[in-house]
Write an enzyme that holds these catalytic residues in place. Structure first.
Site, PDB file in Angstrom:
ATOM      1  N   ARG A 105       0.565  -1.493  -0.220  1.00  0.00           N
ATOM      2  CA  ARG A 105      -0.205  -0.086  -0.529  1.00  0.00           C
ATOM      3  C   ARG A 105       1.041   1.527  -0.055  1.00  0.00           C
ATOM      4  O   ARG A 105       0.443   2.486  -0.084  1.00  0.00           O
ATOM      5  CB  ARG A 105      -0.556  -0.477   1.120  1.00  0.00           C
ATOM      6  CG  ARG A 105      -1.643  -1.151   1.222  1.00  0.00           C
ATOM      7  CD  ARG A 105      -2.400  -0.702   2.963  1.00  0.00           C
ATOM      8  NE  ARG A 105      -3.057   0.326   3.364  1.00  0.00           N
ATOM      9  CZ  ARG A 105      -4.039   0.286   3.395  1.00  0.00           C
ATOM     10  NH1 ARG A 105      -4.561  -0.250   2.138  1.00  0.00           N
ATOM     11  NH2 ARG A 105      -4.073   1.884   3.538  1.00  0.00           N
ATOM     12  N   ARG A 109       9.679   6.448  -2.984  1.00  0.00           N
ATOM     13  CA  ARG A 109       9.730   7.170  -4.156  1.00  0.00           C
ATOM     14  C   ARG A 109      11.014   7.031  -3.805  1.00  0.00           C
ATOM     15  O   ARG A 109      11.410   8.291  -3.189  1.00  0.00           O
ATOM     16  CB  ARG A 109       8.876   8.149  -4.017  1.00  0.00           C
ATOM     17  CG  ARG A 109       7.468   7.942  -4.410  1.00  0.00           C
ATOM     18  CD  ARG A 109       6.863   8.974  -4.901  1.00  0.00           C
ATOM     19  NE  ARG A 109       5.232   8.870  -4.446  1.00  0.00           N
ATOM     20  CZ  ARG A 109       4.824   9.919  -3.514  1.00  0.00           C
ATOM     21  NH1 ARG A 109       4.875  10.650  -2.315  1.00  0.00           N
ATOM     22  NH2 ARG A 109       3.045   9.246  -3.257  1.00  0.00           N
ATOM     23  N   ARG A 182      -8.620  -7.417  12.595  1.00  0.00           N
ATOM     24  CA  ARG A 182      -8.197  -6.299  13.986  1.00  0.00           C
ATOM     25  C   ARG A 182      -9.743  -5.406  14.765  1.00  0.00           C
ATOM     26  O   ARG A 182     -10.653  -4.307  13.841  1.00  0.00           O
ATOM     27  CB  ARG A 182      -7.386  -5.883  13.680  1.00  0.00           C
ATOM     28  CG  ARG A 182      -5.458  -6.005  13.730  1.00  0.00           C
ATOM     29  CD  ARG A 182      -5.828  -6.970  14.837  1.00  0.00           C
ATOM     30  NE  ARG A 182      -4.673  -5.728  16.035  1.00  0.00           N
ATOM     31  CZ  ARG A 182      -4.253  -6.231  16.958  1.00  0.00           C
ATOM     32  NH1 ARG A 182      -4.708  -7.221  17.436  1.00  0.00           N
ATOM     33  NH2 ARG A 182      -3.285  -5.507  17.781  1.00  0.00           N
ATOM     34  N   ARG A 213      -0.608   5.547  16.223  1.00  0.00           N
ATOM     35  CA  ARG A 213      -0.346   7.483  15.674  1.00  0.00           C
ATOM     36  C   ARG A 213      -1.409   7.899  16.543  1.00  0.00           C
ATOM     37  O   ARG A 213      -2.023   7.922  17.151  1.00  0.00           O
ATOM     38  CB  ARG A 213      -0.562   7.182  14.238  1.00  0.00           C
ATOM     39  CG  ARG A 213      -2.865   6.210  13.439  1.00  0.00           C
ATOM     40  CD  ARG A 213      -2.612   6.418  12.643  1.00  0.00           C
ATOM     41  NE  ARG A 213      -3.712   5.909  11.990  1.00  0.00           N
ATOM     42  CZ  ARG A 213      -3.949   5.459  10.877  1.00  0.00           C
ATOM     43  NH1 ARG A 213      -3.209   5.900   9.740  1.00  0.00           N
ATOM     44  NH2 ARG A 213      -4.961   4.711  10.344  1.00  0.00           N
ATOM     45  N   GLU A 233      -5.175   6.403  18.389  1.00  0.00           N
ATOM     46  CA  GLU A 233      -4.779   5.893  18.348  1.00  0.00           C
ATOM     47  C   GLU A 233      -4.337   4.173  18.465  1.00  0.00           C
ATOM     48  O   GLU A 233      -2.929   3.934  17.803  1.00  0.00           O
ATOM     49  CB  GLU A 233      -4.350   5.492  16.483  1.00  0.00           C
ATOM     50  CG  GLU A 233      -6.250   5.157  15.866  1.00  0.00           C
ATOM     51  CD  GLU A 233      -5.727   5.380  14.607  1.00  0.00           C
ATOM     52  OE1 GLU A 233      -5.620   6.746  13.907  1.00  0.00           O
ATOM     53  OE2 GLU A 233      -5.240   4.269  13.448  1.00  0.00           O
ATOM     54  N   TYR A 281      -9.302  -5.189   2.178  1.00  0.00           N
ATOM     55  CA  TYR A 281      -8.697  -3.896   3.063  1.00  0.00           C
ATOM     56  C   TYR A 281      -8.876  -2.593   1.932  1.00  0.00           C
ATOM     57  O   TYR A 281      -7.666  -2.058   1.470  1.00  0.00           O
ATOM     58  CB  TYR A 281      -7.038  -4.552   3.561  1.00  0.00           C
ATOM     59  CG  TYR A 281      -6.427  -2.665   4.246  1.00  0.00           C
ATOM     60  CD1 TYR A 281      -6.910  -1.978   4.825  1.00  0.00           C
ATOM     61  CD2 TYR A 281      -5.186  -3.235   4.379  1.00  0.00           C
ATOM     62  CE1 TYR A 281      -6.002  -0.779   5.525  1.00  0.00           C
ATOM     63  CE2 TYR A 281      -4.570  -2.849   5.007  1.00  0.00           C
ATOM     64  CZ  TYR A 281      -5.111  -1.631   5.700  1.00  0.00           C
ATOM     65  OH  TYR A 281      -4.378  -0.766   6.052  1.00  0.00           O
ATOM     66  N   ASP A 283      -9.486   0.906   0.879  1.00  0.00           N
ATOM     67  CA  ASP A 283      -9.067   2.741   1.032  1.00  0.00           C
ATOM     68  C   ASP A 283     -10.506   3.002   0.286  1.00  0.00           C
ATOM     69  O   ASP A 283     -11.736   2.019   0.239  1.00  0.00           O
ATOM     70  CB  ASP A 283      -8.771   3.551   0.188  1.00  0.00           C
ATOM     71  CG  ASP A 283      -7.085   2.898   0.739  1.00  0.00           C
ATOM     72  OD1 ASP A 283      -7.035   2.256   2.151  1.00  0.00           O
ATOM     73  OD2 ASP A 283      -5.603   2.916   0.353  1.00  0.00           O
TER      74      ASP A 283
END
Ligand code: UDP
Length: 300
Positions: A105, A109, A182, A213, A233, A281, A283
């Site tokens: 995911r 770069r 989860r 996070r 979180e 999963y 997005d």
């Protein structure tokens, strides 16, 4: 997808550029030249690539799990500091027991680009996501606090077709066994500070820190208020009846899911869609795309 959601609500110019915090050292995400420079002092993309190529030799052949996939993408240093701890607490499993695709995911770069996504359009709904949901449901009767699976016959009798977005195993009363998910717990706090962390999303990549996070909400919409709200979180084990956040797409669960799909194909008037019903999963943009193509298919 962008045009579709923009009919309902206008989006701002927010671009997600999270920061990783490993023992107080800060790194840019996703993995890019800013990350590599901070980590190794390299200057050119070639130097960064050479560093990663050297560390990648730890893995021979096609990556078999998330650990091998991560090391082959970004090398052992980044794996150790920015991936291993975060991933293992998020999923409650060792990286060697997780599927490789989870980490695919994240972009890698060789440019100085901290944009987490590669998408052409990006933003947060001005006024919040509730505006989008309210607009989607405008003119539609909504009944809440009801479990479809408790009285499926009643609900099915009032519609020609049902779109079911709950867990697929719950629909079949777990007859073949339970799929694993989860969970997450959130801890929100108001702080008498203008600016707590200077970014909307800070990932804590060390295993020892119990949360993954910290979200500082005002930065999603460039807020200038004198106070701030943050949310920690915490990843958590999941039990049936709790809110399911992430499907655990390992081989065992995928096999069970496919057995449920075989049952679902016999339910002629029910469309199974979304993260829970497709055990995927997704997005947000992908799930909207999938819903739109499902509609096109149904109405053709
Ligand atoms: N990930 C990581 N370190 C990070 C951020 C992400 O190792 O700092 C990995 C981790 O394996 C995680 C996956 O990337 O499960 C996807 O993370 P992301 O935060 O994008 O997932 P979200 O919760 O936003 O869907």
């Amino acid at each position: 997808m962008w045009e579709y959601v923009n009919q309902f609500v206008e989006f701002n110019q927010y671009v997600n550029s999270p920061i990783a915090n490993y023992k107080g050292e800060l790194y840019n995400l996703p993995f890019n030249m800013n990350t590599f420079t901070k980590l190794w002092g390299v200057v050119t993309p070639d130097e960064a690539a050479a560093k990663i190529a050297k560390q990648r030799t730890a893995i021979a052949g096609e990556p078999q799990n998330l650990e091998e996939q991560a090391i082959s993408l970004v090398g052992t240093d980044i794996y150790t500091k920015l991936i291993k701890g975060y991933t293992e607490k998020q999923w409650g499993r060792s990286c060697t027991e997780l599927p490789a695709f989870i980490i695919k995911r994240l972009p890698v770069r060789y440019t100085f680009d901290n944009n987490y996504f590669n998408d052409r359009y990006q933003g947060i709904p001005i006024g919040g996501y509730n505006k989008l949901i309210d607009a989607l449901l405008d003119g539609i009767e909504v009944r809440m606090e009801l479990d479809y699976n408790e009285r499926p016959d009643e609900y099915t009798s009032i519609a020609e077709k049902v779109v079911y977005t709950g867990p697929i195993d719950a629909y079949f009363h777990y007859s073949l066994g339970q799929l694993e998910y989860r969970g997450l717990h959130f801890e929100t706090e108001r702080l008498d500070e203008k600016n707590h962390q200077g970014v909307a999303v800070m990932n804590y990549t060390e295993r020892k820190v119990p949360y993954t996070r910290v979200i500082e909400h005002k930065h999603f919409e460039f807020g200038t208020q004198p106070v701030t709200y943050i949310t920690r979180e915490y990843p958590a084990d999941w039990k049936p009846g709790e809110e399911a956040y992430y499907p655990v797409n390992n081989e065992q669960n995928q096999q069970l899911y496919h057995q449920y799909v075989a049952l679902a194909q016999q339910e002629k008037n029910v469309i199974f869609g979304g993260r829970l019903a497709e055990y995927k999963y997704y997005d947000m943009d992908d799930v909207i795309k999938s819903a739109l193509s499902c509609v096109a298919q149904e109405l053709k």
